[in-house]
Design an enzyme around this catalytic site. Sequence first.
Site, mmCIF file in Angstrom:
data_model
loop_
_atom_site.group_PDB
_atom_site.id
_atom_site.type_symbol
_atom_site.label_atom_id
_atom_site.label_comp_id
_atom_site.label_asym_id
_atom_site.label_seq_id
_atom_site.Cartn_x
_atom_site.Cartn_y
_atom_site.Cartn_z
ATOM 1 N N HIS A 267 -5.821 8.653 -5.775
ATOM 2 C CA HIS A 267 -6.104 8.809 -4.346
ATOM 3 C C HIS A 267 -7.336 9.691 -4.150
ATOM 4 O O HIS A 267 -7.295 10.904 -4.348
ATOM 5 C CB HIS A 267 -4.890 9.438 -3.653
ATOM 6 C CG HIS A 267 -4.861 9.241 -2.172
ATOM 7 N ND1 HIS A 267 -5.929 8.731 -1.454
ATOM 8 C CD2 HIS A 267 -3.884 9.493 -1.256
ATOM 9 C CE1 HIS A 267 -5.603 8.678 -0.162
ATOM 10 N NE2 HIS A 267 -4.370 9.129 -0.023
ATOM 11 N N CYS B 284 3.471 7.261 2.838
ATOM 12 C CA CYS B 284 4.207 8.519 2.729
ATOM 13 C C CYS B 284 5.539 8.426 3.468
ATOM 14 O O CYS B 284 5.599 7.952 4.601
ATOM 15 C CB CYS B 284 3.376 9.663 3.290
ATOM 16 S SG CYS B 284 1.974 10.108 2.248
ATOM 17 N N ARG C 247 1.812 -0.821 7.221
ATOM 18 C CA ARG C 247 2.654 -0.878 8.421
ATOM 19 C C ARG C 247 3.363 -2.222 8.578
ATOM 20 O O ARG C 247 4.509 -2.277 9.014
ATOM 21 C CB ARG C 247 1.815 -0.569 9.669
ATOM 22 C CG ARG C 247 1.379 0.891 9.761
ATOM 23 C CD ARG C 247 0.524 1.125 11.004
ATOM 24 N NE ARG C 247 0.160 2.521 11.145
ATOM 25 C CZ ARG C 247 -0.898 3.089 10.568
ATOM 26 N NH1 ARG C 247 -1.683 2.367 9.785
ATOM 27 N NH2 ARG C 247 -1.167 4.365 10.750
ATOM 28 N N ALA D 234 1.735 8.503 -1.860
ATOM 29 C CA ALA D 234 0.930 9.517 -2.531
ATOM 30 C C ALA D 234 1.863 10.483 -3.243
ATOM 31 O O ALA D 234 2.683 11.150 -2.620
ATOM 32 C CB ALA D 234 0.072 10.254 -1.512
ATOM 33 N N SER E 28 0.829 -1.197 0.000
ATOM 34 C CA SER E 28 0.000 0.000 0.000
ATOM 35 C C SER E 28 0.870 1.255 0.000
ATOM 36 O O SER E 28 2.001 1.241 0.495
ATOM 37 C CB SER E 28 -0.886 -0.011 1.250
ATOM 38 O OG SER E 28 -1.917 0.940 1.163
ATOM 39 N N LEU F 109 -4.858 -2.677 9.201
ATOM 40 C CA LEU F 109 -4.514 -3.574 10.307
ATOM 41 C C LEU F 109 -4.571 -5.042 9.890
ATOM 42 O O LEU F 109 -5.034 -5.901 10.643
ATOM 43 C CB LEU F 109 -5.420 -3.311 11.524
ATOM 44 C CG LEU F 109 -5.384 -1.888 12.088
ATOM 45 C CD1 LEU F 109 -6.263 -1.774 13.326
ATOM 46 C CD2 LEU F 109 -3.955 -1.466 12.417
ATOM 47 N N TYR G 266 -8.271 13.987 1.460
ATOM 48 C CA TYR G 266 -7.524 14.779 0.502
ATOM 49 C C TYR G 266 -8.485 15.280 -0.583
ATOM 50 O O TYR G 266 -9.688 15.041 -0.526
ATOM 51 C CB TYR G 266 -6.350 13.980 -0.043
ATOM 52 C CG TYR G 266 -5.372 13.599 1.057
ATOM 53 C CD1 TYR G 266 -4.827 14.578 1.893
ATOM 54 C CD2 TYR G 266 -5.030 12.271 1.313
ATOM 55 C CE1 TYR G 266 -3.958 14.243 2.920
ATOM 56 C CE2 TYR G 266 -4.167 11.931 2.347
ATOM 57 C CZ TYR G 266 -3.632 12.917 3.144
ATOM 58 O OH TYR G 266 -2.783 12.598 4.165
ATOM 59 N N HIS H 119 -9.110 9.607 2.513
ATOM 60 C CA HIS H 119 -8.360 10.163 3.642
ATOM 61 C C HIS H 119 -8.435 11.685 3.778
ATOM 62 O O HIS H 119 -7.553 12.322 4.335
ATOM 63 C CB HIS H 119 -6.887 9.707 3.583
ATOM 64 C CG HIS H 119 -6.741 8.232 3.608
ATOM 65 N ND1 HIS H 119 -5.576 7.579 3.271
ATOM 66 C CD2 HIS H 119 -7.644 7.250 3.905
ATOM 67 C CE1 HIS H 119 -5.757 6.281 3.371
ATOM 68 N NE2 HIS H 119 -7.010 6.056 3.751
ATOM 69 N N GLN I 280 0.698 5.997 -6.952
ATOM 70 C CA GLN I 280 -0.542 6.620 -6.501
ATOM 71 C C GLN I 280 -0.482 8.113 -6.798
ATOM 72 O O GLN I 280 0.382 8.827 -6.275
ATOM 73 C CB GLN I 280 -0.764 6.402 -5.001
ATOM 74 C CG GLN I 280 -2.118 6.937 -4.538
ATOM 75 C CD GLN I 280 -2.312 6.823 -3.043
ATOM 76 O OE1 GLN I 280 -1.587 7.436 -2.269
ATOM 77 N NE2 GLN I 280 -3.300 6.045 -2.607
#
Length: 377
Positions: free
Chosen positions: A176, A24, A323, A56, A21, A300, A181, A179, A98
């Site tokens: 994108h 940033c 993550r 992004a 994914s 997650l 944006y 979130h 992205q």
Amino acid sequence: MSLFSPLKIRDITLRHRILVSPMCQYSSEDGFASDWHLVHLGSRAVGGAALVFTEATAVTPEGRISPHDLGIWKDEHVEMLSRITRFVRSQGAVPGIQLAHSGRKGSTRRPWEQPGGAVPKSAGGWTPVAPSAIAFDPTYAVPMALDERGIRAVVQAFADAAGRALDAGFQAIGIHSAHGYLLHEFLSPLANKRTDAYGGSLENRARLLRDVVSAVRGVWPERLPLFVRISATDWVDGGWDLEQSVELVKQIKPLGVDLIDCSSGGTVPNAKIPFVAGYQVPFAQAIRERAGILTGAVGLITSREQAEKIVSEGKADAVLMAREFLRHPYWPLAAAREVGQPIAWPAQYLRAAPEGTPERQPINLISEVEGATEKVR
């Protein structure tokens, strides 16, 4: 359908369904990719990911979240990005980018910098733009509401960025629209208070995203995949929600969108989000079933068992992890090893591979370069 089964999207076949994914890194100067990006993205390709997305990547200077964001708003950005895509492809992964515009959440400091909040113009900041002149929160700058000329310029910037992405050798684009944006801001009635053709009804609020998708697909070859990341809900009453998301996807799918990356949140700072394992997977499942489109699940996802269940039960067609890839760059290789799944390891790492692992065939980097730089208009 299983986690390690191939996924064909248009003319691109992903070797399995574990995707990196966008994450940033806030490690660019003037939008340029650096050695950090080469190693960060390249190591995930070495680690066995099927598709590796850049962070992004801003389509305009004011579309950055911070002054240190990656960009693709000028031709000079292509050279280093090309080096990255060549390496990612040499490892058997698909390089993806992205394309993004931060909207009212732009001109902010990097997450580890204190104090946080807006970067003043005297320190390299700028006036962000948005559908309406409403700040994200009191620590952010009040944005300038885009007029129709500004909106057209944003659409053109996405199209121009798609052309540069093609020149750089990317094989997948993600738009994108999540979130909080810019594109998500236009979708959400919490951020969009316009009364013109870009505000009010869902049809109007979705107009900018439809225009961007059409403009990008007009440049991006039919043979290559186009993803869109959305926030399926704002997690706030009166905001964007799953019902609107399903309708949105029905509008953009015929424009050439292949997969919806289903995230959530980000429009307002006070949303109450249930951060538990798999909390966004139901959005991917609902959109997949109700809109009839490929979806990716995010949020997650940390274990092989969890990822396998999502895919094998038809809740999504792929998983996109962030993550966990920061913690474990070689997560796909480790997950395959757990279940004895044949997967090609880099020849340099074969001494650590389980017995019987197929050796990766050497890739002709000369032909890889030629393939990466081929222009298809």
